[in-house]
Design a protein around this motif. Structure first.
Motif, PDB file in Angstrom:
ATOM      1  N   CYS A  56      -3.802  10.851   2.066  1.00 12.95           N
ATOM      2  CA  CYS A  56      -3.804  11.386   3.423  1.00 12.95           C
ATOM      3  C   CYS A  56      -2.380  11.610   3.926  1.00 12.95           C
ATOM      4  O   CYS A  56      -2.078  12.664   4.501  1.00 12.95           O
ATOM      5  N   ASP A  57      -1.505  10.641   3.683  1.00 17.85           N
ATOM      6  CA  ASP A  57      -0.162  10.660   4.255  1.00 17.85           C
ATOM      7  C   ASP A  57       0.891  10.603   3.145  1.00 17.85           C
ATOM      8  O   ASP A  57       1.354   9.538   2.803  1.00 17.85           O
ATOM      9  N   MET A  58       1.374  11.765   2.622  1.00 15.54           N
ATOM     10  CA  MET A  58       0.807  13.074   2.888  1.00 15.54           C
ATOM     11  C   MET A  58       0.845  13.955   1.638  1.00 15.54           C
ATOM     12  O   MET A  58       1.243  15.104   1.663  1.00 15.54           O
ATOM     13  N   LYS A  59       0.411  13.348   0.522  1.00 17.68           N
ATOM     14  CA  LYS A  59       0.430  14.075  -0.739  1.00 17.68           C
ATOM     15  C   LYS A  59      -0.686  15.113  -0.824  1.00 17.68           C
ATOM     16  O   LYS A  59      -0.610  16.038  -1.638  1.00 17.68           O
ATOM     17  N   GLY A  60      -1.720  14.969   0.020  1.00 18.73           N
ATOM     18  CA  GLY A  60      -2.782  15.966   0.040  1.00 18.73           C
ATOM     19  C   GLY A  60      -2.268  17.336   0.426  1.00 18.73           C
ATOM     20  O   GLY A  60      -2.634  18.360  -0.176  1.00 18.73           O
ATOM     21  N   PHE A  61      -1.403  17.385   1.433  1.00 20.99           N
ATOM     22  CA  PHE A  61      -0.819  18.657   1.865  1.00 20.99           C
ATOM     23  C   PHE A  61       0.038  19.258   0.762  1.00 20.99           C
ATOM     24  O   PHE A  61      -0.043  20.459   0.475  1.00 20.99           O
ATOM     25  N   ALA A  62       0.867  18.430   0.132  1.00 12.08           N
ATOM     26  CA  ALA A  62       1.721  18.924  -0.950  1.00 12.08           C
ATOM     27  C   ALA A  62       0.883  19.456  -2.101  1.00 12.08           C
ATOM     28  O   ALA A  62       1.207  20.489  -2.705  1.00 12.08           O
ATOM     29  N   ALA A  63      -0.220  18.774  -2.419  1.00  8.02           N
ATOM     30  CA  ALA A  63      -1.084  19.225  -3.503  1.00  8.02           C
ATOM     31  C   ALA A  63      -1.682  20.588  -3.197  1.00  8.02           C
ATOM     32  O   ALA A  63      -1.772  21.457  -4.084  1.00  8.02           O
ATOM     33  N   CYS A  64      -2.099  20.811  -1.960  1.00  9.86           N
ATOM     34  CA  CYS A  64      -2.655  22.115  -1.573  1.00  9.86           C
ATOM     35  C   CYS A  64      -1.605  23.215  -1.725  1.00  9.86           C
ATOM     36  O   CYS A  64      -1.895  24.307  -2.247  1.00  9.86           O
ATOM     37  N   ALA A  65      -0.382  22.952  -1.256  1.00  9.08           N
ATOM     38  CA  ALA A  65       0.683  23.953  -1.367  1.00  9.08           C
ATOM     39  C   ALA A  65       0.992  24.257  -2.827  1.00  9.08           C
ATOM     40  O   ALA A  65       1.157  25.428  -3.219  1.00  9.08           O
ATOM     41  N   LEU A  66       1.054  23.209  -3.659  1.00  3.04           N
ATOM     42  CA  LEU A  66       1.382  23.406  -5.067  1.00  3.04           C
ATOM     43  C   LEU A  66       0.251  24.105  -5.815  1.00  3.04           C
ATOM     44  O   LEU A  66       0.497  24.828  -6.786  1.00  3.04           O
TER      45      LEU A  66
END
Length: 396
Positions: free
Chosen positions: A108-118
């Protein structure tokens, strides 16, 4: 390429990111190496910005025409909080799927966002972008946003003018326009050790700390009482909390030393210096009082970190972009601190919008909903489509 495939790629990447123990006390370089190798293979231009001793680094991954103005920054931090003394039901460094949720430290804080971008990186590389998209990953956000200032300086000095920064902190994929600021301080108290039956022979650092702690507690109550009645924040107003208190060696020894760490989270328009000044004066008075009894002792207060508040922007490009991509037109602000204020001070239009709930951040069995990852993937798809110079689509 379809949305289901992109979601699968996101989950695979998230598993890799979670597997790296990037607790702030550790290096983030293994994760940075993995991301850099993966994105360079797609043709990305990458740049590392190391810390002073080279044990950690920020990373900027760039796609598109780097000299064109109007670029977008997708920003996230790589470090996570410790799992120490937390009761996890699964390995925090292994991504586990259960009932539509993905568990693991940082999901949640905050590798999920990075995974989506990658996951969208291959399509950023293939698209004829009208302006660059930068994926910016920082270090040490969790201990005071220590990496962000050097990254922001680099973006301002060495890159074409940027339109906006989207920080993917967990906001349930809703647009957040403002955040509280955060100042963190440490107080170290030194006494004189002695047998606890002979209090006249020493000075207990812990006993000396108690009245100071009580004053800070009362100051926190006063700040809470001054909170504005109409506020975008929950809770409203400035809050002061003591998060760490350590000291002493045994029950029958006057404590030689102790220290505590406190933070001040301040609402827009409130000045944390007023609170800091009061506490600093109390520490000076305590220092003098201890030295009268034990010249080798004393008390000292130091600032560990400072993260400025992020202000809602009038006609901000970042907010306009995020609202266009999400359809969310509600106004909201958050009490947690992010790197947003640092980006704003660097002259960059900034907004918060990312997957997951802040209620799950820092918790045992931290998780992110699959629906939140899908919403973020949809957001990234719309962003790439918006930045394309051609009218085609990369989704089947």
């Amino acid at each position: 390429m379809n949305k289901q495939k992109l979601l699968g790629d996101t989950i695979e990447i998230l598993g890799h990111l979670v597997s790296y123990d990037t607790t702030s006390r550790n290096s983030n370089l293994p994760l940075i190496n993995w991301v850099e190798t993966r994105t360079r293979g797609l043709g990305a231009v990458t740049r590392r910005i190391p810390n002073r001793d080279g044990t950690k680094a920020n990373l900027i991954v760039s796609f598109g025409p780097l000299t064109k103005p109007g670029g977008i920054v997708l920003s996230g931090h790589t470090d996570v909080v410790p799992v120490d003394d937390q009761d996890w039901t699964s390995d925090p460094w292994t991504l586990v799927a259960r009932d539509g949720r993905f568990y693991g430290r940082g999901t949640c804080d905050m590798k999920g966002f990075a995974a989506c971008a990658l996951a969208l990186a291959p399509h950023m590389a293939e698209a004829k972008l009208t302006a660059p998209i930068h994926i910016a990953l920082t270090y040490d956000e969790e201990i005071g946003c220590l990496g962000a200032p050097s990254l922001v300086r680099a973006l301002g000095l060495d890159y074409a003018p940027l339109d906006c920064v989207i920080i993917g902190e967990p906001s349930d994929m809703r647009v957040v326009s403002g955040q509280k600021g955060l100042a963190v301080y440490q107080v170290e108290i030194t006494g004189k050790a002695a047998h606890s039956s002979q209090v006249q022979q020493g000075v207990s650092a812990i006993m000396e700390a108690v009245p100071l702690l009580a004053k800070i507690y009362m100051l926190a109550d006063q700040a809470r009482a001054k909170a504005p009645k109409h506020s975008s924040f929950e809770p409203a107003g400035t809050t002061i909390t003591i998060g760490v208190l350590q000291g002493g060696t045994a029950s029958n020894i006057l404590a030689q030393s102790c220290h505590f760490i406190f933070d001040i989270r301040f609402e827009l328009g409130d000045d944390p210096k007023a609170y800091q000044t009061s506490i600093a004066q109390w520490v000076e008075e305590l220092d003098a009082a201890i030295k009268l009894k034990a010249p080798e002792g004393g008390a000292v207060m130091t600032q560990r970190s400072f993260s400025p508040a992020m202000l809602p922007e009038t006609n901000g490009k970042a907010e306009a972009m995020a609202r266009a991509l999400t359809g969310d037109n509600s106004m909201r602000a958050v009490a947690y601190a992010t790197e947003g204020g640092i980006f704003q001070l660097g002259g960059l239009s900034t907004v918060i919008c990312g997957p997951g709930s802040i209620l799950q951040a820092h918790q045992p069995d931290e998780f992110i909903e699959m629906s939140q990852l899908q919403a973020c993937v949809d957001f990234m798809i719309a962003l790439v489509q918006r930045m394309r110079g051609d009218s085609g689509t990369f989704l089947s």
